[in-house]
Scaffold this motif. Structure first.
Motif, PDB file in Angstrom:
ATOM      1  N   ASN A  56      -7.929  -7.313  18.805  1.00 25.86           N
ATOM      2  CA  ASN A  56      -7.862  -5.856  18.760  1.00 25.86           C
ATOM      3  C   ASN A  56      -6.742  -5.337  17.879  1.00 25.86           C
ATOM      4  N   ASN A  57      -5.928  -6.210  17.322  1.00 23.78           N
ATOM      5  CA  ASN A  57      -4.817  -5.789  16.480  1.00 23.78           C
ATOM      6  C   ASN A  57      -5.192  -6.005  15.023  1.00 23.78           C
ATOM      7  N   PRO A  58      -5.443  -4.929  14.264  1.00 29.27           N
ATOM      8  CA  PRO A  58      -5.869  -5.117  12.874  1.00 29.27           C
ATOM      9  C   PRO A  58      -4.773  -5.690  11.999  1.00 29.27           C
ATOM     10  N   GLY A  59      -3.526  -5.629  12.426  1.00 27.41           N
ATOM     11  CA  GLY A  59      -2.450  -6.214  11.634  1.00 27.41           C
ATOM     12  C   GLY A  59      -2.456  -7.726  11.680  1.00 27.41           C
ATOM     13  N   ARG A 106      -7.386  -0.738  -6.815  1.00 33.65           N
ATOM     14  CA  ARG A 106      -6.679  -1.735  -6.019  1.00 33.65           C
ATOM     15  C   ARG A 106      -6.421  -1.175  -4.624  1.00 33.65           C
ATOM     16  N   PRO A 107      -6.689  -1.956  -3.550  1.00 32.34           N
ATOM     17  CA  PRO A 107      -6.379  -1.475  -2.196  1.00 32.34           C
ATOM     18  C   PRO A 107      -4.875  -1.247  -2.032  1.00 32.34           C
ATOM     19  N   ALA A 108      -4.534  -0.268  -1.217  1.00 32.48           N
ATOM     20  CA  ALA A 108      -3.127   0.071  -0.995  1.00 32.48           C
ATOM     21  C   ALA A 108      -2.465  -0.979  -0.117  1.00 32.48           C
ATOM     22  N   THR A 109      -1.216  -1.283  -0.429  1.00 35.51           N
ATOM     23  CA  THR A 109      -0.440  -2.196   0.404  1.00 35.51           C
ATOM     24  C   THR A 109       0.053  -1.425   1.625  1.00 35.51           C
ATOM     25  N   ARG A 110       0.678  -2.139   2.544  1.00 35.83           N
ATOM     26  CA  ARG A 110       1.165  -1.480   3.757  1.00 35.83           C
ATOM     27  C   ARG A 110       2.261  -0.463   3.432  1.00 35.83           C
ATOM     28  N   ALA A 111       3.134  -0.789   2.474  1.00 32.43           N
ATOM     29  CA  ALA A 111       4.187   0.148   2.075  1.00 32.43           C
ATOM     30  C   ALA A 111       3.581   1.376   1.405  1.00 32.43           C
ATOM     31  N   GLU A 112       2.553   1.169   0.580  1.00 32.89           N
ATOM     32  CA  GLU A 112       1.891   2.311  -0.055  1.00 32.89           C
ATOM     33  C   GLU A 112       1.161   3.160   0.969  1.00 32.89           C
ATOM     34  N   LEU A 113       0.551   2.528   1.970  1.00 32.05           N
ATOM     35  CA  LEU A 113      -0.114   3.290   3.020  1.00 32.05           C
ATOM     36  C   LEU A 113       0.904   4.111   3.808  1.00 32.05           C
ATOM     37  N   PRO A 148      -1.712  12.431   9.845  1.00 32.49           N
ATOM     38  CA  PRO A 148      -2.121  11.028   9.839  1.00 32.49           C
ATOM     39  C   PRO A 148      -1.539  10.221  10.984  1.00 32.49           C
ATOM     40  N   GLY A 149      -0.799  10.854  11.883  1.00 29.52           N
ATOM     41  CA  GLY A 149      -0.136  10.113  12.949  1.00 29.52           C
ATOM     42  C   GLY A 149       1.190   9.562  12.436  1.00 29.52           C
ATOM     43  N   PRO A 150       1.715   8.531  13.091  1.00 26.96           N
ATOM     44  CA  PRO A 150       3.004   7.984  12.648  1.00 26.96           C
ATOM     45  C   PRO A 150       2.860   7.262  11.307  1.00 26.96           C
ATOM     46  N   ALA A 151       3.897   7.330  10.491  1.00 34.49           N
ATOM     47  CA  ALA A 151       3.900   6.657   9.183  1.00 34.49           C
ATOM     48  C   ALA A 151       4.311   5.205   9.389  1.00 34.49           C
ATOM     49  N   ASP A 152       3.362   4.400   9.876  1.00 33.23           N
ATOM     50  CA  ASP A 152       3.652   3.000  10.191  1.00 33.23           C
ATOM     51  C   ASP A 152       2.965   2.018   9.244  1.00 33.23           C
ATOM     52  N   MET A 170      -3.770   1.537   9.545  1.00 31.38           N
ATOM     53  CA  MET A 170      -4.903   2.457   9.555  1.00 31.38           C
ATOM     54  C   MET A 170      -5.365   2.684  10.991  1.00 31.38           C
ATOM     55  N   GLY A 171      -5.047   3.848  11.513  1.00 33.30           N
ATOM     56  CA  GLY A 171      -5.528   4.232  12.822  1.00 33.30           C
ATOM     57  C   GLY A 171      -6.550   5.343  12.672  1.00 33.30           C
TER      58      GLY A 171
END
Length: 154
Positions: free
Chosen positions: A44-47, A90-97, A111-115, A118-119
């Motif tokens: 359940n954890n997409p990370g 190119r897909p965005a990296t986690r820092a870019e997201l 967008p919720g928290p800037a973590d 993708m939620g």
């Protein structure tokens, strides 16, 4: 030489209590259920677990044709250059997201928290931003979205 463990006996001088099967079964069930909980948490954890990205098929190589000798020479006509295939963003990296989430929040989207994950809120904010700015919808944030959000901030 084989040893039959069912026939193996300790000397009578060693008095050890006999353990029943119940504690062993209970420990086994607890271990299995704990492993199951960790496994489900990882699913359940997409990370941790991400679906594999599709692999582009390799371009087909032309098959070599046998050389034929023609009676009359055929003038060679140069083939028109093939149009280059449009590059996929190119897909965005986690820092870019994380940056996209911060810029979307500054632009008035939630967008919720800037973590950098993708939620559902981030997904909704990106979809609303793309809809409002006429950007083609994509499955995940990419470099095109990042540039558009940066440009909208200016």
């Amino acid at each position: 030489m084989a040893i039959d463990l069912a026939q193996f006996r300790l000397p009578e001088a060693v008095n050890m209590p006999r353990i029943g099967a119940t504690p062993i079964v209970v420990i086994g069930l607890l271990s299995a259920s704990l492993f199951g909980l960790f496994y489900l948490a990882a699913l359940n954890n997409p990370g941790i677990v991400r679906p594999p990205k599709p692999v582009a098929a390799a371009p087909e190589r032309p098959v070599a044709q046998p050389v034929r000798e023609a009676a009359t020479p055929v003038p060679s006509v140069p083939a028109p250059p093939a149009a280059p295939a449009p590059e996929r963003p190119r897909p965005a990296t986690r820092a870019e997201l994380r940056e996209i989430q911060t810029l979307l929040k500054a632009a008035g989207y939630d967008p919720g928290p800037a973590d950098g994950l993708m939620g559902p809120k981030t997904h909704g904010a990106i979809a609303a931003f793309r809809r409002d700015h006429g950007i083609a919808a994509g499955a995940e944030p990419d470099s095109v979205l990042l540039e558009a959000v940066r440009a909208a901030r200016r």
